[in-house]
Design a protein around this motif. Sequence first.
Motif, PDB file in Angstrom:
ATOM      1  N   PRO A   1      62.107   6.297  40.392  1.00 25.63           N
ATOM      2  CA  PRO A   1      60.894   6.285  41.128  1.00 25.63           C
ATOM      3  C   PRO A   1      60.891   7.225  42.385  1.00 25.63           C
ATOM      4  CG  PRO A   1      61.884   4.024  41.320  1.00 25.63           C
ATOM      5  CD  PRO A   1      62.660   4.854  40.145  1.00 25.63           C
ATOM      6  N   ILE A   2      62.099   7.277  43.080  1.00 27.35           N
ATOM      7  CA  ILE A   2      62.074   7.987  44.294  1.00 27.35           C
ATOM      8  C   ILE A   2      61.970   9.435  43.913  1.00 27.35           C
ATOM      9  CG2 ILE A   2      63.419   8.775  46.110  1.00 27.35           C
ATOM     10  CD1 ILE A   2      64.531   6.057  46.400  1.00 27.35           C
ATOM     11  N   THR A   3      62.702   9.942  42.799  1.00 33.37           N
ATOM     12  CA  THR A   3      62.525  11.236  42.127  1.00 33.37           C
ATOM     13  C   THR A   3      61.106  11.654  41.788  1.00 33.37           C
ATOM     14  OG1 THR A   3      64.693  10.725  41.168  1.00 33.37           O
ATOM     15  CG2 THR A   3      63.775  12.876  40.769  1.00 33.37           C
ATOM     16  N   ARG A   4      60.487  10.589  41.223  1.00 36.66           N
ATOM     17  CA  ARG A   4      58.988  10.763  40.869  1.00 36.66           C
ATOM     18  C   ARG A   4      58.290  11.059  41.945  1.00 36.66           C
ATOM     19  NH1 ARG A   4      57.743   8.380  35.370  1.00 36.66           N
ATOM     20  NH2 ARG A   4      55.835   7.966  35.944  1.00 36.66           N
ATOM     21  N   TRP A   5      58.423  10.312  43.011  1.00 39.08           N
ATOM     22  CA  TRP A   5      57.626  10.409  44.483  1.00 39.08           C
ATOM     23  C   TRP A   5      57.856  11.829  44.833  1.00 39.08           C
ATOM     24  CZ3 TRP A   5      59.109  10.948  49.661  1.00 39.08           C
ATOM     25  CH2 TRP A   5      58.264  10.790  50.439  1.00 39.08           C
ATOM     26  N   ILE A   6      59.176  12.385  44.982  1.00 41.26           N
ATOM     27  CA  ILE A   6      59.356  13.684  45.707  1.00 41.26           C
ATOM     28  C   ILE A   6      58.710  14.450  44.656  1.00 41.26           C
ATOM     29  CG2 ILE A   6      61.260  15.169  46.084  1.00 41.26           C
ATOM     30  CD1 ILE A   6      63.066  12.878  46.562  1.00 41.26           C
ATOM     31  N   ALA A   7      58.938  14.677  43.480  1.00 41.17           N
ATOM     32  CA  ALA A   7      58.285  15.556  42.673  1.00 41.17           C
ATOM     33  C   ALA A   7      56.575  15.424  42.749  1.00 41.17           C
ATOM     34  CB  ALA A   7      58.436  15.228  41.132  1.00 41.17           C
ATOM     35  N   ARG A   8      55.966  14.271  43.097  1.00 44.41           N
ATOM     36  CA  ARG A   8      54.628  14.197  43.370  1.00 44.41           C
ATOM     37  C   ARG A   8      54.252  14.555  44.466  1.00 44.41           C
ATOM     38  NH1 ARG A   8      53.934   8.717  42.109  1.00 44.41           N
ATOM     39  NH2 ARG A   8      53.611   8.350  44.225  1.00 44.41           N
ATOM     40  N   THR A   9      54.783  14.357  45.668  1.00 39.54           N
ATOM     41  CA  THR A   9      54.214  14.691  47.013  1.00 39.54           C
ATOM     42  C   THR A   9      54.932  15.973  47.669  1.00 39.54           C
ATOM     43  OG1 THR A   9      55.766  13.023  47.775  1.00 39.54           O
ATOM     44  CG2 THR A   9      53.411  12.387  47.731  1.00 39.54           C
ATOM     45  N   LEU A  10      56.211  16.075  47.457  1.00 42.97           N
ATOM     46  CA  LEU A  10      56.937  17.019  48.087  1.00 42.97           C
ATOM     47  C   LEU A  10      56.974  18.635  47.319  1.00 42.97           C
ATOM     48  CD1 LEU A  10      59.782  15.130  49.769  1.00 42.97           C
ATOM     49  CD2 LEU A  10      57.538  15.509  50.780  1.00 42.97           C
ATOM     50  N   TYR A  11      57.213  18.503  46.221  1.00 37.33           N
ATOM     51  CA  TYR A  11      57.433  19.792  45.327  1.00 37.33           C
ATOM     52  C   TYR A  11      56.198  20.275  44.840  1.00 37.33           C
ATOM     53  CZ  TYR A  11      62.623  18.961  45.823  1.00 37.33           C
ATOM     54  OH  TYR A  11      63.929  19.083  46.169  1.00 37.33           O
ATOM     55  N   ASP A  12      56.113  21.504  44.554  1.00 35.75           N
ATOM     56  CA  ASP A  12      55.221  21.928  43.615  1.00 35.75           C
ATOM     57  C   ASP A  12      55.484  21.627  42.088  1.00 35.75           C
ATOM     58  OD1 ASP A  12      54.744  25.125  45.625  1.00 35.75           O
ATOM     59  OD2 ASP A  12      53.304  23.005  45.398  1.00 35.75           O
ATOM     60  N   SER A  13      54.478  21.722  41.226  1.00 37.49           N
ATOM     61  CA  SER A  13      54.953  21.450  39.814  1.00 37.49           C
ATOM     62  C   SER A  13      55.616  22.694  39.105  1.00 37.49           C
ATOM     63  CB  SER A  13      53.528  21.370  38.908  1.00 37.49           C
ATOM     64  OG  SER A  13      53.188  22.561  38.602  1.00 37.49           O
ATOM     65  N   PRO A  14      56.659  22.494  38.407  1.00 36.39           N
ATOM     66  CA  PRO A  14      57.344  23.694  37.777  1.00 36.39           C
ATOM     67  C   PRO A  14      56.596  24.591  37.125  1.00 36.39           C
ATOM     68  CG  PRO A  14      58.050  21.560  36.817  1.00 36.39           C
ATOM     69  CD  PRO A  14      56.882  21.181  37.655  1.00 36.39           C
ATOM     70  N   VAL A  15      55.121  24.462  36.559  1.00 34.20           N
ATOM     71  CA  VAL A  15      54.215  25.390  36.146  1.00 34.20           C
ATOM     72  C   VAL A  15      53.809  26.254  37.240  1.00 34.20           C
ATOM     73  CG1 VAL A  15      52.053  25.727  34.899  1.00 34.20           C
ATOM     74  CG2 VAL A  15      53.545  23.687  34.373  1.00 34.20           C
TER      75      VAL A  15
END
Lengths: 170, 186
Positions: free
Chosen positions: B113-127
């Motif tokens: 869940p923490i990785t998911r949160w980071i990917a959702r709020t902090l990182y841009d999507s890989p696309v």
Amino acid sequence: MPQDYDKDAYPEPPRQTPVVDKQTALPNPALILSKLFYYSVDLPVTTFRGIIEGIQGDKKSHYYHQNFRRVSELTECQEGDYICYYEAEMQWRRDYKVDQEIVKVIQERLRACQQREGPSYTQNCSKELQQFNQVSKCFQSRYGDLGAYASSRKCLMKQKERMMAEAQNA
Amino acid sequence: MVGMSLLRTVAAFTARLNPLNRPHLATNLLSRTVARTEQVAVRHGSHGKSMFIIKPTDFYDRRFLHLLKYYILLTGIPVAALVTFVNVFVGEAELAEIPEGYEPEHWEYYKHPITRWIARTLYDSPVKDYEKMMALIQMEAEKAEMRLQQLEVRRHMREKGDGPWFQVQTLDKNLIDHSPKSSPDN
């Protein structure tokens, strides 16, 4: 416990455990140790996991394996079309990772087979051995010795060299 | 009588002087008991006699270790508590097949869940990262192409001379003074 992998995709071979023909009255130390391990480690850990999952409830979130679309490869790119080069390079890198995992799976199968059969593994798991030899030879001929800075272009050049060598030998 | 008291005092004095040569310890000495000065019952409030142990200073070492523990635990304990609560109360995601006609969001490809949160709020999507990289490559490719074209154009203009570059300005012919040319052989 998380779900196990699909058993039909990687079928395990039929168990070849021999029938126990105990001829001594001495206790089996392997059995004792396995029972000890079960009661001291396995059971507490499983009950703890059950408690934690009880706390978490049923609102489970899911995660998926990503499916990537296939794009044109390096051979189908025009010269100087750097965008095409980039997409082909990314696709090649994903395929490289997939091939590495395939080799690991085959290795794991051979290792499990050797562990099961014991000293007579050269005879009993000849299928796994032949599969492993074929896969590792193919992997070596395609990706071997490319190094850490491997790229789709270097792989293509390696293929060209291979085809030239074959043409010369023929 | 006087001699008796003198003897008593002398015995008491010698007893005080050398405490080891005392054959009679608790018994009466002559006619009165003598206080045993070295065997008095002392009651400490602690675990025994307090000693002054002489050793090199450990103040700096103990201060360093104390500060180290303090600063590590200052953020260590909240982070450990956060991670424990997330793992116990939120829990990891389960692997599932992608349902028909559903496009998962980019953070739904991760488990914790923490990785998911980071990917959702902090990182841009890989696309988006892929498209950003392709945009950079496109810009650089256009720049390279323009530079090559400029060199080609320079070559042509220098050779043929009918373009706007490499023109050398000549003087206006109205400024030429033709008067000395009308009388030659001067």
